[in-house]
Design a protein around this motif. Structure first.
Motif, PDB file in Angstrom:
ATOM      1  N   LEU A  49      78.662 -45.702   4.860  1.00  0.00           N
ATOM      2  CA  LEU A  49      80.095 -45.354   4.898  1.00  0.00           C
ATOM      3  C   LEU A  49      80.620 -45.060   3.494  1.00  0.00           C
ATOM      4  CD1 LEU A  49      81.451 -48.043   7.384  1.00  0.00           C
ATOM      5  CD2 LEU A  49      81.190 -45.618   7.821  1.00  0.00           C
ATOM      6  N   ARG A  50      80.046 -45.753   2.517  1.00  0.00           N
ATOM      7  CA  ARG A  50      80.488 -45.548   1.142  1.00  0.00           C
ATOM      8  C   ARG A  50      79.763 -44.402   0.464  1.00  0.00           C
ATOM      9  NH1 ARG A  50      81.356 -50.613   2.595  1.00  0.00           N
ATOM     10  NH2 ARG A  50      83.169 -51.713   1.791  1.00  0.00           N
TER      11      ARG A  50
ATOM     12  N   SER B 116      77.402 -50.307   5.957  1.00  0.00           N
ATOM     13  CA  SER B 116      78.539 -50.228   5.025  1.00  0.00           C
ATOM     14  C   SER B 116      78.211 -49.313   3.833  1.00  0.00           C
ATOM     15  CB  SER B 116      78.903 -51.614   4.510  1.00  0.00           C
ATOM     16  OG  SER B 116      77.788 -52.210   3.891  1.00  0.00           O
TER      17      SER B 116
ATOM     18  N   ALA C 111      90.623 -61.203   6.511  1.00  0.00           N
ATOM     19  CA  ALA C 111      89.945 -59.912   6.665  1.00  0.00           C
ATOM     20  C   ALA C 111      90.920 -58.780   6.988  1.00  0.00           C
ATOM     21  CB  ALA C 111      88.904 -60.019   7.768  1.00  0.00           C
TER      22      ALA C 111
ATOM     23  N   PRO D  64      94.181 -52.133   4.026  1.00  0.00           N
ATOM     24  CA  PRO D  64      93.520 -52.172   5.338  1.00  0.00           C
ATOM     25  C   PRO D  64      92.176 -52.907   5.255  1.00  0.00           C
ATOM     26  CG  PRO D  64      93.341 -49.985   4.381  1.00  0.00           C
ATOM     27  CD  PRO D  64      94.244 -50.766   3.475  1.00  0.00           C
ATOM     28  N   PRO D  65      91.665 -53.380   6.395  1.00  0.00           N
ATOM     29  CA  PRO D  65      90.438 -54.184   6.391  1.00  0.00           C
ATOM     30  C   PRO D  65      89.281 -53.527   5.654  1.00  0.00           C
ATOM     31  CG  PRO D  65      91.360 -54.067   8.598  1.00  0.00           C
ATOM     32  CD  PRO D  65      92.180 -53.171   7.749  1.00  0.00           C
ATOM     33  N   GLU D  66      89.158 -52.193   5.805  1.00  0.00           N
ATOM     34  CA  GLU D  66      87.998 -51.511   5.211  1.00  0.00           C
ATOM     35  C   GLU D  66      88.027 -51.508   3.684  1.00  0.00           C
ATOM     36  OE1 GLU D  66      90.204 -50.091   7.245  1.00  0.00           O
ATOM     37  OE2 GLU D  66      90.670 -48.018   6.699  1.00  0.00           O
TER      38      GLU D  66
ATOM     39  N   VAL E 135      85.635 -57.439   2.022  1.00  0.00           N
ATOM     40  CA  VAL E 135      85.281 -58.693   2.681  1.00  0.00           C
ATOM     41  C   VAL E 135      84.008 -58.493   3.508  1.00  0.00           C
ATOM     42  CG1 VAL E 135      85.999 -60.216   4.565  1.00  0.00           C
ATOM     43  CG2 VAL E 135      87.622 -59.599   2.784  1.00  0.00           C
TER      44      VAL E 135
ATOM     45  N   ALA F  94      76.511 -58.326   6.108  1.00  0.00           N
ATOM     46  CA  ALA F  94      77.778 -58.693   5.463  1.00  0.00           C
ATOM     47  C   ALA F  94      77.655 -58.636   3.935  1.00  0.00           C
ATOM     48  CB  ALA F  94      78.201 -60.085   5.901  1.00  0.00           C
TER      49      ALA F  94
ATOM     50  N   TYR G 270      82.032 -60.018   6.637  1.00  0.00           N
ATOM     51  CA  TYR G 270      82.435 -60.879   7.741  1.00  0.00           C
ATOM     52  C   TYR G 270      81.261 -61.057   8.712  1.00  0.00           C
ATOM     53  CZ  TYR G 270      85.801 -62.671  11.253  1.00  0.00           C
ATOM     54  OH  TYR G 270      86.501 -63.444  12.144  1.00  0.00           O
TER      55      TYR G 270
ATOM     56  N   LEU H 191      92.503 -58.390   9.952  1.00  0.00           N
ATOM     57  CA  LEU H 191      92.258 -57.912  11.312  1.00  0.00           C
ATOM     58  C   LEU H 191      93.347 -58.310  12.299  1.00  0.00           C
ATOM     59  CD1 LEU H 191      88.428 -58.665  11.483  1.00  0.00           C
ATOM     60  CD2 LEU H 191      89.511 -56.431  11.264  1.00  0.00           C
TER      61      LEU H 191
END
Lengths: 248, 304
Positions: free
Chosen positions: B96-97, B93, B45, B65-67, B71, B141, B73, B47
């Motif tokens: 955010l997109r 999520s 991930a 980066p994780p974002e 993935v 997720a 999780y 992290l």
């Protein structure tokens, strides 16, 4: 039931006023030292009618609002920075630990020398009064958010700024609002004390003038204004807390 | 969906991990507590810090980066956001997109319906049961259609019935979506039920990558054997079926086993599943003398 309960909560206050009025009218103490409630109300009416109370009240109110707003805004901003950056937190924490325990009024002599007696003095005192506790509550609130929330938010697509906006600040909000609520009441107590010592206009100044003229009725009007304003300011933040942290 | 490759991955727990997970596979990560299972998920991930390389579809993602890794999780303690209701958690999520509001609502409803929790969409997390929280976490997720799904002991604290129901649901969902999934557990039954393949981790090192059957019948080393326990392996001869069960003669002992077609050559019996029944409640059976320890449960003697 809700309305009935609100009215029942008023009963002790009404009883206190009745006892006050009755005791004052039995002349246990001279009436100039302990006036009845009815006379205090008449005095309040006269002070409002001739504009004296409003002038002093507005001066205090503006100082509280400006000082509290600036102090809280700066406190929240620095608190966020300390909450998000370990190095900054470690650097500022010792300074904070040293300065925070100093009561806001203890800064008064130093500030009188540095900035003189004027409008900036009480605003600065309120700024200091609000800044440290709000900063502490904000930084503690943010640092108290478990790191797992940040990790999961990152995997879900949140950048560092989005983590702050959507996770850290909302989860720290209860702590921030508690700090603001407590300091909102405290700001009024401090401004009155500051005006009593060093400022010629404001509710505190009116209190001191009344004391020198033996006008206990005016003193009581000022104390009632102070009590109501502390109550209202705390109530506003209590309502905000209930509204924005109902998930707890 | 991508394949996942780890090349010489090392950090404070993991030691030179090399692993390849196929596209669309449900890969189970087994190992005792502290063996590095969660750390391995965190590496994928993005992290935690690590040395070595992680590839999705042969493309290195170490600098991503994780974002942006795509993935999904589900951590061990789920970490649902308490200040958001179920719908907002699942749609997090997507917001955010910057997806359109109507799309988010439709997608959230679809996922909640799929997980059977549409009626909970306006509840806060504090008002959910353990099983409901698990389903919200999985729905969250899956919301942004991730390339890889990482599940860290997601059914750990559930009662056996709910856990079994959710395992079946998750397995079906994973097959339907064809999403590459890594499922962490330390429960052998869970691993057997879920896995296409399993890997055993011990003190940060990979011990064995195989199918579950290979793991049981051919443990590669003592670390694996110790982890899976000493099972009784009996060679068997298939004798016929009886009401959906296969009758086997296992070294002279007649045993009925679930029959799913194919050949039955060997069976493995966990010592914990063997019960010796006494003919008389107060007289231990003769076999007792050859066993190290027994616990008596009414008329049954359970071998430890």
């Amino acid at each position: 039931m809700g309305k009935f309960r609100k009215w029942t909560l008023m009963i002790p206050i009404l009883l206190l006023l009745v006892v006050w009025e009755t005791v004052a009218r039995t002349n246990v103490m001279p009436s100039y030292l302990f006036p009845p409630f009815s006379r205090v109300i008449v005095t309040a009416y006269l002070l409002i009618a001739n504009g004296v109370l409003l002038t002093h009240f507005l001066s205090s109110l503006i100082r509280v609002l400006v000082g509290f707003f600036l102090g809280s805004l700066t406190g929240i901003t620095v608190g966020i920075l300390m909450g998000c950056h370990d190095a900054l937190n470690e650097a500022l924490q010792p300074i904070l630990s040293l300065l925070m325990p100093i009561p806001a009024l203890d800064w008064l002599p130093l500030l009188m020398l540095w900035i003189g007696i004027g409008e900036a003095l009480p605003i600065t005192i309120i700024f200091i009064c609000s800044f440290f506790p709000v900063l502490y509550n904000t930084a503690t609130g943010i640092r108290g958010v478990p790191k797992e929330y940040i990790r999961v938010a990152r995997t879900l697509g949140a950048s560092r700024e989005e983590v702050l906006k959507t996770i850290l600040l909302p989860l720290a909000l209860p702590s921030i609002l508690t700090g603001l609520r407590l300091e909102a009441g405290m700001a009024w107590r401090v401004i009155i004390a500051a005006e009593m010592i060093a400022i010629p206009i404001g509710i505190g100044a009116l209190l001191m003038a009344s004391e020198s003229l033996l006008r206990v009725d005016i003193i009581m009007v000022c104390l009632m204004v102070l009590a109501v304003m502390c109550f209202l300011f705390e109530k506003v933040f209590l309502l905000l807390e209930r509204r924005y942290t109902k998930w707890r | 969906m991508p394949s996942i490759k780890l090349r010489s991955v090392s950090n404070f727990i993991l030691r030179n991990v090399n692993l390849e997970i196929m596209d669309g596979e449900l890969f189970v990560l087994l190992g005792p507590t502290g063996s590095g299972k969660t750390t391995l998920l965190n590496v994928i991930a993005g992290l935690v810090e690590y040395k070595g390389n992680v590839f999705f579809d042969d493309k290195p993602i170490d600098m991503i980066p994780p974002e942006d890794r795509g993935v999904g999780y589900v951590p061990q303690d789920l970490v649902l956001f308490p200040h958001l209701d179920v719908a907002s958690n699942v749609g997090y999520s997507l917001r955010l997109r910057k997806k359109p509001k109507t799309y988010i609502e439709e997608r959230v409803d679809e996922l909640l319906r799929m997980m059977g929790i549409l009626h909970l969409k306006h509840r806060y997390i504090k008002n959910l049961s353990g099983g409901e929280k698990q389903r919200v976490a999985i729905a969250r997720a899956l919301a942004s259609a991730p390339k890889v799904l990482l599940l860290d002991e997601p059914f750990n604290n559930l009662d056996p019935n709910t856990a079994s129901y959710l395992r079946i649901k998750l397995r079906r969902l994973q097959r339907k979506l064809g999403i590459t999934t890594i499922f962490v557990t330390h429960d052998m039954h869970e691993a057997e039920e879920m896995s296409d393949r399993v890997v055993v981790l011990y003190q940060g090192e990979l011990q064995q990558v195989s199918t579950f059957d290979e793991l049981i019948f051919s443990p590669r080393n003592s670390n694996v054997s110790n982890f899976i326990g000493t099972l009784n392996i009996l060679t068997c001869e298939y004798k016929g079926t009886l009401g959906g069960l296969a009758i086997c003669d296992c070294q002279g002992i007649p045993i009925l086993v679930p029959f799913e077609g194919g050949f039955i050559r060997r069976i493995a019996i966990d010592p914990k599943e063997i019960f010796v029944v006494a003919e008389h409640a107060d007289i231990p059976p003769p076999i007792l003398t050859s066993l190290k320890e027994l616990s008596q449960k009414s008329q049954k003697y359970q071998i430890r």
